[in-house]
Design an enzyme around this catalytic site. Structure first.
Site, PDB file in Angstrom:
ATOM      1  N   SER A 557      12.692  10.630  -1.606  1.00  0.00           N
ATOM      2  CA  SER A 557      13.744   9.582  -0.661  1.00  0.00           C
ATOM      3  C   SER A 557      12.737   8.343  -0.609  1.00  0.00           C
ATOM      4  O   SER A 557      11.548   8.255  -0.953  1.00  0.00           O
ATOM      5  CB  SER A 557      13.888  10.043   0.407  1.00  0.00           C
ATOM      6  N   ASP A 684       6.967  -2.917  -7.486  1.00  0.00           N
ATOM      7  CA  ASP A 684       6.729  -1.968  -6.568  1.00  0.00           C
ATOM      8  C   ASP A 684       6.125  -0.565  -7.456  1.00  0.00           C
ATOM      9  O   ASP A 684       6.653   0.398  -7.285  1.00  0.00           O
ATOM     10  CB  ASP A 684       8.021  -1.511  -5.736  1.00  0.00           C
TER      11      ASP A 684
END
Length: 852
Positions: A557, A684
């Site tokens: 997640s 990222d």
């Protein structure tokens, strides 16, 4: 009973053999502790139990064995401190305890009673502290090996060890980078039997004393690499005319190579890389006719490569890269038919052509002449290098056609011809290169049809950007179909022009349709699946494949959604389904950003997107998801930092695996920055966003924060945004905290931090890293003198005699990785390496590390 397959515990009954004098159980599979009954066999003179799986401590009772002259317990799992009674065995002549888990320090008077000691090997342990000063009393000592420990301090006078022939102090923390560190070398003049002097990977500073030339006439090896030695290489070193191995790499030597190096006529290995040496290569080096390996890369040498190197007829490895050599490549280089491992002349200023004589290197595995100023055609004779596996010619000015003879290089796995002036078509026969997994022909002037078979079937394995006249190929390349006249190779110019006009009109019509649809569906991605992808799937199918998005199928997640493992029955395959949490602010934008980033990018080290879903769920709410290939081995995060409940030792990565993963990630970023029509910044990069497939090949994922850079005149520009950039603390570069401009240099910073994390095993956001004490500074402070203490303890194997060369190479690899990680993560964006140089450096490191 050595060298058998005996296993289990050594029986306690061995102690009943009261008259036993010699016991040798080397190289078996014995486990457990050494039976305590052995210490009662007072007649023992030889006790040899090396290369087993023995555990526990050596008890003080060993002092009972007053007749013990040989004690060998190396390569076991023994631990604790060495017992003090051991140092009272005046009869002990040979003591080997290398590659165990012994710790503690050695008493300063250790050698006072060991008057018979001739050989001691305790390397590959956790023994620390200074070398006992009483070593000067060990006048009978012949071999002293304490490599791969944690000894510190100054090395004292060794002049009394007149019979010493082997001195190995490598991979410790000896010295203090001071002017007096190497004074003990002068005392070695008295050691007239000395054959090997190994001082690598310590913190020795100062200059190399002239006395280095007054050592034993028997001396065959001097290894001083990975220290802090500066000054010039003393001329006197050339008095050691029997040297076979001289390694001075990774120091701060300046000045020139002494012309008297020509005296080393027995030299086989010469390493001078990564210093500050300069000047021309002396012609006298041609006298080193026994050379097998020479590396002088990463210095400031200039001038022409002397033709006298043609005398090196035994040479297997040559690396002159990263200097400023000019002129033509001397044809004598190609007379070195023995070259089989590596010929690297990259990153110089060489000009002229690649001679046809290159075909004489039939045994060569790697040829790298990239980033020079070479021109002319690539000779057809390149096809005679039938054992070639790695060929890099990029960054030159080669012209003409790609020679069809390249298809004769049956073992070729890596081919880079990018950034040249090549024209014509891609030879169809290159489809037959079954081992080719990387092909880069970008930024040339190629035209015609791209082949469909072999490496060309995988759009992620090839790069063809910057060749505007190429057509056809697999659909993932998104090239225009080849007009009939191209496929038939017709010369009817008018027909060709007509077809091109029609294609342009069709493209304009299609572009108008796409623009219209994108305006109509403001929040929906225009991601289009190719014939190799799944068709767009429904919410119902995804719901069923994940058992109603069950938590048992949840595999991850993040900020904008959750990832589930699902099984698509229609395709008989597992997939990873990223469900976007549309309740989160910015989730729609993240979905669109990821779709835009993934729309046209295809690379073997990017997670492959299969399809997407934009629908309504069973409660009537908007639903969006992306479907990716499933990566069975999960994220790199899990392997670097396994959770407490994971005790399986399989969840560890050795250095080879980590090196491969670093190369994979670098390759992906290199493609995003330079291989795409519009450069992509990931924004990222972190271990959670690196996934591993069945074969532990790394794939970069999660493009929710990705940005497409604008390009003007071929130059990518930073992209500003009025939104707050988030990224991930610890991995995001410092400049992102002060502005909203994203850049390729930001990705480079994140990559550098990831590399340092993989080497040290430490996360960049740990509690210890506050203010200026970040992961970069933490590693930088230990880089030159304290590296072993900060490294992930699972990386370096403990040393055995037979593996010394391999272990040395392994540690050099770690130093290289850290050097790259530090260069990528410096604070100033303009001072960071670019991914093109990073990829080149990593491939060189990998080639050297894996070549044997």
């Amino acid at each position: 009973m050595s060298s058998n397959n005996l296993y289990g515990r050594i029986p306690m009954e061995i102690g009943t053999l009261k008259k036993l004098e010699k016991l040798s159980l080397n190289k078996n599979n014995y486990s457990g502790e050494i039976p305590s009954s052995i210490w009662n066999i007072s007649s023992l003179s030889i006790l040899s139990m090396g290369y087993n799986y023995l555990e526990g401590k050596i008890p003080e009772e060993i002092g009972k064995l007053k007749s013990l002259s040989g004690f060998a317990i190396g390569a076991n799992k023994l631990s604790g401190e060495l017992p003090s009674s051991l140092y009272n065995l005046s009869s002990l002549a040979i003591f080997f305890a290398a590659e165990n888990q012994f710790h503690g320090s050695l008493p300063s008077d250790m050698f006072s009673n060991l008057i018979s000691l001739q050989e001691i090997g305790i390397g590959g342990n956790q023994i620390s502290g200074p070398i006992p000063t009483s070593i000067s009393n060990a006048s009978s000592l012949q071999l002293f090996d304490i490599g791969y420990c944690s000894f510190v301090g100054k090395v004292s006078n060794l002049g009394n060890l007149k019979d010493l022939y082997w001195l190995n102090l490598n991979y410790n923390h000896l010295g203090s980078n001071s002017a007096l560190d190497l004074d003990f070398i002068t005392s070695l003049v008295n050691c007239t039997e000395l054959e090997s002097l190994v001082l690598s990977s310590n913190n020795f500073g100062g200059v190399l004393p002239n006395s280095i030339g007054n050592l034993s006439a028997q001396l065959t090896e001097i290894s001083l690499d990975f220290n802090q030695i500066h000054g010039t290489i003393p001329e006197t070193i050339c008095n050691n005319t029997n040297l076979i191995d001289l390694d001075l790499e990774y120091n701060h030597f300046t000045g020139f190579i002494p012309n008297s190096f020509g005296k080393f006529q027995k030299m086989q290995l010469l390493g001078l890389s990564a210093n500050n040496l300069m000047g021309e290569i002396p012609i006298s080096l041609g006298n080193l006719t026994q050379l097998v390996e020479i590396s002088i890369s990463k210095n400031m040498f200039y001038g022409k490569i002397p033709p006298s190197i043609g005398n090196w007829q035994n040479l297997l490895y040559l690396d002159f890269s990263g200097n400023n050599f000019s002129g033509a490549i001397p044809v004598e280089v190609f007379s070195l038919s023995s070259l089989s491992t590596n010929l690297n002349l990259s990153h110089n200023s060489l000009n002229g052509t690649l001679p046809v004589e290159v075909g004489a290197l039939g045994n060569l595995g790697t040829l790298d002449i990239s980033n020079n100023s070479l021109s002319g055609q690539i000779p057809m004779t390149i096809g005679k290098c039938t054992r070639m596996e790695y060929l890099d010619l990029h960054g030159n000015s080669f012209s003409g056609m790609i020679p069809s003879s390249i298809a004769s290089l049956k073992g070729l796995s890596h081919l880079d011809l990018s950034r040249n002036n090549l024209s014509g078509s891609i030879p169809t026969d290159m489809q037959r290169l079954s081992f080719l997994t990387y092909l880069n022909v970008s930024f040339n002037m190629l035209e015609g049809k791209v082949p469909l078979e072999g490496v060309f079937k995988d759009a992620t394995a090839i790069s063809i950007v910057g060749n505007n006249k190429l057509c056809g190929g697999v659909l993932q390349l998104h090239l225009a179909p080849c007009p009939a006249n191209v496929m038939a190779r017709s010369n009817h110019h008018n027909l060709k022009l007509g077809i091109i006009v029609i294609c342009v009109v069709v493209c304009l019509i299609l572009l108008s349709i796409v623009v219209f649809l994108s305006k109509k569906k403001k929040r929906t991605s225009s991601l289009t699946a190719s014939t190799n992808q799944l068709s767009m799937v429904s919410y119902q199918i995804l719901h069923h494949s994940t058992q109603g998005f069950s938590t048992s199928n949840l595999i991850g997640s993040g900020s904008f959604g959750s990832v589930y493992k699902g099984f698509l029955e229609s395709e008989h395959k597992f997939v990873a389904i990223k469900v976007i949490n549309l309740q989160m602010s910015g989730a729609h934008k993240s979905f669109i950003a990821e779709c835009n980033a993934l729309k046209f990018i295809r690379h073997r080290n990017l997670v492959k997107i299969l399809t997407c879903c934009s629908s309504i769920d069973y409660s009537g709410q908007e639903f969006k998801a992306l479907v990716f290939e499933y990566m069975p081995n999960g994220s790199l995060e899990k392997w670097l930092h396994p959770s407490a409940e994971i005790t399986d030792r399989l969840y560890t990565l050795d250095l080879t695996q980590r090196l491969n993963i670093v190369v994979d990630v670098a390759s992906a970023l290199h493609y995003l920055h330079y291989g795409c029509e519009q450069p992509v910044v990931h924004c990222d990069l972190k271990p959670e966003n690196v996934l591993l497939d069945d074969d532990m090949v790394a794939h970069v994922t999660d493009f929710g924060l990705a940005r497409l850079l604008s390009v003007t005149n071929g130059d990518p520009h930073n992209q500003s945004s009025t939104t707050v950039f988030k990224g991930t603390i610890g991995y995001a570069p410092p400049e992102y905290g002060m502005s909203c401009e994203v850049s390729m240099q930001g990705d480079v910073y994140s990559f550098g931090i990831l590399v340092l994390e993989m080497v040290t095993g430490r996360r960049p956001m740990e509690e210890m890293f506050k203010d200026d004490n970040n992961l970069h500074n933490y590693v930088k402070m230990a880089y030159s003198h304290n590296l072993l203490e900060i490294m992930d303890s699972t990386l370096l194997p403990k040393q055995t005699g037979k593996e010394e060369k391999y272990t040395k190479k392994l540690t050099m690899c770690v130093f290289s990785l850290i050097r790259i990680g530090l260069a990528c993560s410096v604070e100033s964006p303009n001072e960071r390496m670019n991914m093109a140089d990073v990829t080149r450096e990593l491939n060189l490191t990998k080639d050297v590390f894996l070549q044997d």
